[in-house]
Design a protein around this motif. Sequence first.
Motif, short mmCIF file in Angstrom:
data_model
loop_
_atom_site.label_atom_id
_atom_site.label_comp_id
_atom_site.label_asym_id
_atom_site.label_seq_id
_atom_site.Cartn_x
_atom_site.Cartn_y
_atom_site.Cartn_z
N GLY A 83 -45.42 24.94 72.18
CA GLY A 83 -46.65 25.72 72.22
C GLY A 83 -47.87 24.98 71.73
N ILE A 84 -47.84 23.66 71.80
CA ILE A 84 -48.96 22.85 71.32
C ILE A 84 -50.11 22.84 72.32
N LEU A 85 -49.79 22.97 73.59
CA LEU A 85 -50.79 22.79 74.63
C LEU A 85 -51.54 24.09 74.91
N LYS A 86 -52.83 23.97 75.17
CA LYS A 86 -53.67 25.15 75.39
C LYS A 86 -53.46 25.76 76.77
N ILE A 87 -53.25 24.91 77.79
CA ILE A 87 -53.17 25.41 79.15
C ILE A 87 -51.78 25.19 79.72
N SER A 88 -51.55 25.66 80.93
CA SER A 88 -50.24 25.61 81.57
C SER A 88 -50.06 24.26 82.29
N HIS A 89 -49.09 23.47 81.82
CA HIS A 89 -48.84 22.13 82.38
C HIS A 89 -47.56 22.12 83.21
N HIS A 90 -47.66 21.48 84.37
CA HIS A 90 -46.52 21.30 85.27
C HIS A 90 -46.45 19.82 85.65
N ILE A 91 -45.29 19.40 86.14
CA ILE A 91 -45.11 17.98 86.46
C ILE A 91 -45.28 17.74 87.95
N HIS A 92 -46.06 16.73 88.26
CA HIS A 92 -46.27 16.24 89.62
C HIS A 92 -45.84 14.78 89.62
N LEU A 93 -44.76 14.46 90.31
CA LEU A 93 -44.30 13.08 90.38
C LEU A 93 -44.93 12.38 91.57
N ARG A 94 -45.72 11.34 91.29
CA ARG A 94 -46.34 10.52 92.33
C ARG A 94 -45.38 9.39 92.67
N ALA A 95 -44.67 9.52 93.75
CA ALA A 95 -43.63 8.56 94.12
C ALA A 95 -44.25 7.37 94.84
N GLU A 96 -44.30 6.23 94.17
CA GLU A 96 -44.92 5.03 94.73
C GLU A 96 -43.90 4.29 95.60
N ILE A 97 -44.07 4.44 96.92
CA ILE A 97 -43.12 3.86 97.87
C ILE A 97 -43.08 2.35 97.74
N CYS A 98 -44.25 1.72 97.60
CA CYS A 98 -44.33 0.26 97.50
C CYS A 98 -44.13 -0.15 96.04
N SER A 99 -42.87 -0.11 95.60
CA SER A 99 -42.53 -0.45 94.23
C SER A 99 -41.11 -0.99 94.22
N GLU A 100 -40.64 -1.33 93.02
CA GLU A 100 -39.29 -1.89 92.91
C GLU A 100 -38.27 -0.90 92.37
N THR A 101 -38.70 0.12 91.65
CA THR A 101 -37.78 0.93 90.86
C THR A 101 -37.80 2.41 91.22
N LEU A 102 -38.39 2.80 92.34
CA LEU A 102 -38.61 4.22 92.61
C LEU A 102 -37.33 5.03 92.63
N ALA A 103 -36.32 4.59 93.37
CA ALA A 103 -35.08 5.36 93.49
C ALA A 103 -34.44 5.58 92.12
N ASP A 104 -34.40 4.54 91.31
CA ASP A 104 -33.80 4.65 89.98
C ASP A 104 -34.60 5.60 89.09
N GLU A 105 -35.92 5.55 89.16
CA GLU A 105 -36.74 6.42 88.32
C GLU A 105 -36.63 7.89 88.75
N LEU A 106 -36.57 8.13 90.06
CA LEU A 106 -36.39 9.50 90.53
C LEU A 106 -35.06 10.08 90.06
N ALA A 107 -34.04 9.22 89.99
CA ALA A 107 -32.71 9.67 89.57
C ALA A 107 -32.68 10.11 88.11
N GLU A 108 -33.70 9.73 87.34
CA GLU A 108 -33.77 10.12 85.93
C GLU A 108 -34.25 11.56 85.76
N PHE A 109 -34.70 12.20 86.84
CA PHE A 109 -35.21 13.56 86.78
C PHE A 109 -34.24 14.51 87.48
N GLY A 110 -34.27 15.77 87.05
CA GLY A 110 -33.41 16.77 87.64
C GLY A 110 -34.07 18.13 87.68
N PRO A 111 -33.36 19.15 88.19
CA PRO A 111 -33.93 20.50 88.29
C PRO A 111 -34.42 21.06 86.96
N ASP A 112 -33.79 20.68 85.86
CA ASP A 112 -34.21 21.20 84.55
C ASP A 112 -35.60 20.73 84.14
#
Length: 382
Positions: A132-161
């Motif tokens: 409850g530290i934040l004043k407003i409602s925060h949600h996550i937007h993942l900007r998937a950088e196609i031209c990168s080296e680690t995208l698939a591995d970084e996406l795998a670190e996230f889940g539905p939770d």
Amino acid sequence: MTNETILANARLVLPDEVIRGSIILRGGQIEDIAHGATVPHAAIDCNGQYLAPGLIELHTDNLERHMQPRPKVLWPHKAAIIGHDRELAGTGITTVFDAIRVGSIVSDNGKRRYSKYARSMADELLAMRRRGILKISHHIHLRAEICSETLADELAEFGPDDTVGIVSMMDHTPGQRQFRDLQKFEDYVCGKNGLSREGFGEYIEFLYALQEKLGAKHEAATVAAAKRFGATLASHDDTTSEQVTHSQSHGVTLAEFPTTVEAAEACHNAGIATMMGAPNLVRGGSHSGNVATEDLANRGRLDILSSDYVPASLLQGAVQLAHLWDNMAQGIATVTSNAAQSCGLSDRGSLTIGKRADVTMFDLDGDVPFVTGAWCKGIRVA
């Protein structure tokens, strides 16, 4: 006792009209709306100022600006999140999808231009939200950088939770989309990241090779991740009708910053919501030389505004559209109800009884709006 706030004698920006009236916020929701300039006992007299739904920001790089205020200068994540949160509240934004980059370049001949940070940033953001530290409602937007080296591995670190709300496919390979002009790409990258222009051509060739090797794999991983998260899938910087058709085939429903009239027309025909930058509108054109937001607005091909890199531009852009269209409700909708609908937030985005008590109060100095109050879930945050 249930927290109650009465805002009276205001110009209420309702879904289809602006009326003189009052609004009651109780228990985190909009309890009642009434016509008239009467100011009840214990009410806040708005003196004819505008009351609009709390602004909704779908794509902002402002958190990254707080995280890296100067090239090669990193700020502690918690302090960056708090500074970002308070700044947005002061501009009338009550819901934000914080754009966090996934996909890094960790070799690049030792330059390490894009280091990994997404998982650690998301962890801290989610923990602060729970506490409850934040004043407003925060949600996550993942900007998937196609031209990168680690995208698939970084996406795998996230889940539905992680409750990721938006995943956008971003291909910043030079020579296409946002950076068809290679000189503008060089100016942008060197200016933003403090890189030397010497040997920059070698860096471009490195990116071409990277996209050729991993582009298709990363695009597939991004589409799969959005489905796994249950997130809205967005395209980024579509330029041609063919690119829009390709985006549509993946299930894209939101187009971030199409760069041409052709792409915006194709999005409209495909039923894909078009979001453009408010800074583009306020400045009178794109800093990358792409289509002007006002051009699409005049063509009826603009649905949503994003503040992108200037939080205060969100309200200013909406008011500019209101003047352009001679319709305040329509202008405000581009930063409230239209944005909410595009990402499945059915509980907010309009001054309607039963919706969340997210409200922004503002006045005008000539044509320029300024925020005089903001409430998130009925709690005053600015």
